[in-house]
Design an enzyme around this catalytic site. Sequence first.
Site, PDB file in Angstrom:
ATOM      1  N   SER A 211      -7.980  38.978 -42.659  1.00 44.15           N
ATOM      2  CA  SER A 211      -8.106  39.099 -41.212  1.00 44.15           C
ATOM      3  C   SER A 211      -7.100  40.110 -40.704  1.00 44.15           C
ATOM      4  O   SER A 211      -6.293  40.647 -41.456  1.00 44.15           O
ATOM      5  CB  SER A 211      -7.863  37.746 -40.554  1.00 44.15           C
ATOM      6  N   LYS A 212      -7.184  40.326 -39.412  1.00 45.53           N
ATOM      7  CA  LYS A 212      -6.321  41.273 -38.732  1.00 45.53           C
ATOM      8  C   LYS A 212      -4.842  40.977 -38.967  1.00 45.53           C
ATOM      9  O   LYS A 212      -4.011  41.880 -39.013  1.00 45.53           O
ATOM     10  CB  LYS A 212      -6.645  41.125 -37.244  1.00 45.53           C
ATOM     11  N   ARG A 213      -4.520  39.698 -39.099  1.00 43.73           N
ATOM     12  CA  ARG A 213      -3.113  39.324 -39.217  1.00 43.73           C
ATOM     13  C   ARG A 213      -2.544  39.506 -40.617  1.00 43.73           C
ATOM     14  O   ARG A 213      -1.340  39.474 -40.806  1.00 43.73           O
ATOM     15  CB  ARG A 213      -2.924  37.858 -38.789  1.00 43.73           C
TER      16      ARG A 213
END
Length: 451
Positions: free
Chosen positions: A220-222
């Site tokens: 994911s983005k994180r």
Amino acid sequence: MSPSPVRVRFAPSPTGFLHVGGARTALFNWLYARHTGGKFILRIEDTDKARNTVEAVQVIYDGLKWLGLDWDEGPGIGGDCGPYFQSERDAVYVNYLAKLEAAGKVYLDEKGATRFKAPRQLIVMEDLVCGRVEVDRSKPINPLGDLEPDPTIRRPDGSWIFHFVNVVDDIEMGITHVIRGEDHLSNTPKHIELCQALGATPPKYAHIPLILNRSGGKMSKRDQGASVQQYIDEGYAPEAVANYLCLLGWSPKDNREKLDMGEVISLFELDKINRRNAAFDTDKCFWLNGQYVHEMSLERFRALCMPVMERAGLPIGGFTNDYLDHVLASVKEKVKLLKDVPAWTAYFFTDDFPFDEEAVAKTLRAAGAGERLRQLAAHLENIAPESWDAATLEGAFKTLAADAGVKTAVFIHPARVAASGRSVGPSLYHMLSILGKEKVLVRLRAAAEKA
Ligand code: GLU
């Protein structure tokens, strides 16, 4: 009849972030276009007005350009199927909706949204990566017996739903192969139904496996390493990152890892894409980058380093290219990330360079260091400026140490810290030869004072 030329597209929604998964999708589309001599199209899926900003789109252009993924049609380039922003294609969608209306295939629901009367057939997909996938759309989607609701096409406020505009644009832009992340596989039956309802033949599909993070979840983005911008900022070589992304779900038969992009283009086939999910390995990407940096030409290294050094405020403009090349050649084997180059080279360009506290404490503050540095300066003073080279310096250090009855290291360590402020760096004799006699003597004496 020869088969129609390949037309593929990357269709990102601008979110202000180019995810490595998106970059890999773009790369695989680009590779397939270059492999087949087809066209790679960039289409911006910006129907979500709230997130749609100039900066968010710029992030996509910057990331693709940095990776070397040039598009043949799209923003900034043009083409016969424009505009390439969904936000500017309203008239096209109105037209296609009219076709469905004329055929009695849509209706307004109680909230005023336009819905597509799904035909609910058995959809058989021959996915080029996932193989045969069958979805019976006439079957309930849960134990309660509910059928999947008819897909919405347009909201009551007139805005369009992703599925419809995505399918319309693929038809309008003559897309032959849809290569996209596996997270879209479940949307594909719907897309095929819509496509057929519009009287078009669906494109071929290739759903590429997900990228997993360290803990095995969908990246994911994180997650660390998820943003292309991070690689730009950390000073990765774009060719290394592009090479790494190629290996996320694809590999040549012989399992080699460092591959020239020209070679990947010639070898790339959709049916060789791995069906298994690809684990993202930051360490491997870092390792590969080091390989690239060490093996690239000095010219390429200079081209990548100069903007990084300028951004760091090093006054490289005041030095000759020859000097710059000597400096860069001396650190090329040592650096792994370009962002480290300014710290590795600052003392070559300014006398006002930082001293590493630990190095100072360990070598310059050691007993007798000042005296050693004074002896060294006096000894090196005798070398004629025209003989000031690495070999002569090495000889001078050795003679001095032998005469003093100590190991050469006793002079080497303080000399390195005195001349560069650091305890690590290029080979000392090369470093001193590049700096030149005058600077070296001044620095040795100044450090002797401090010691
Ligand atoms: N805008 C969609 C996305 O970002 C594109 C999906 C597709 O490639 O069809 O996921």
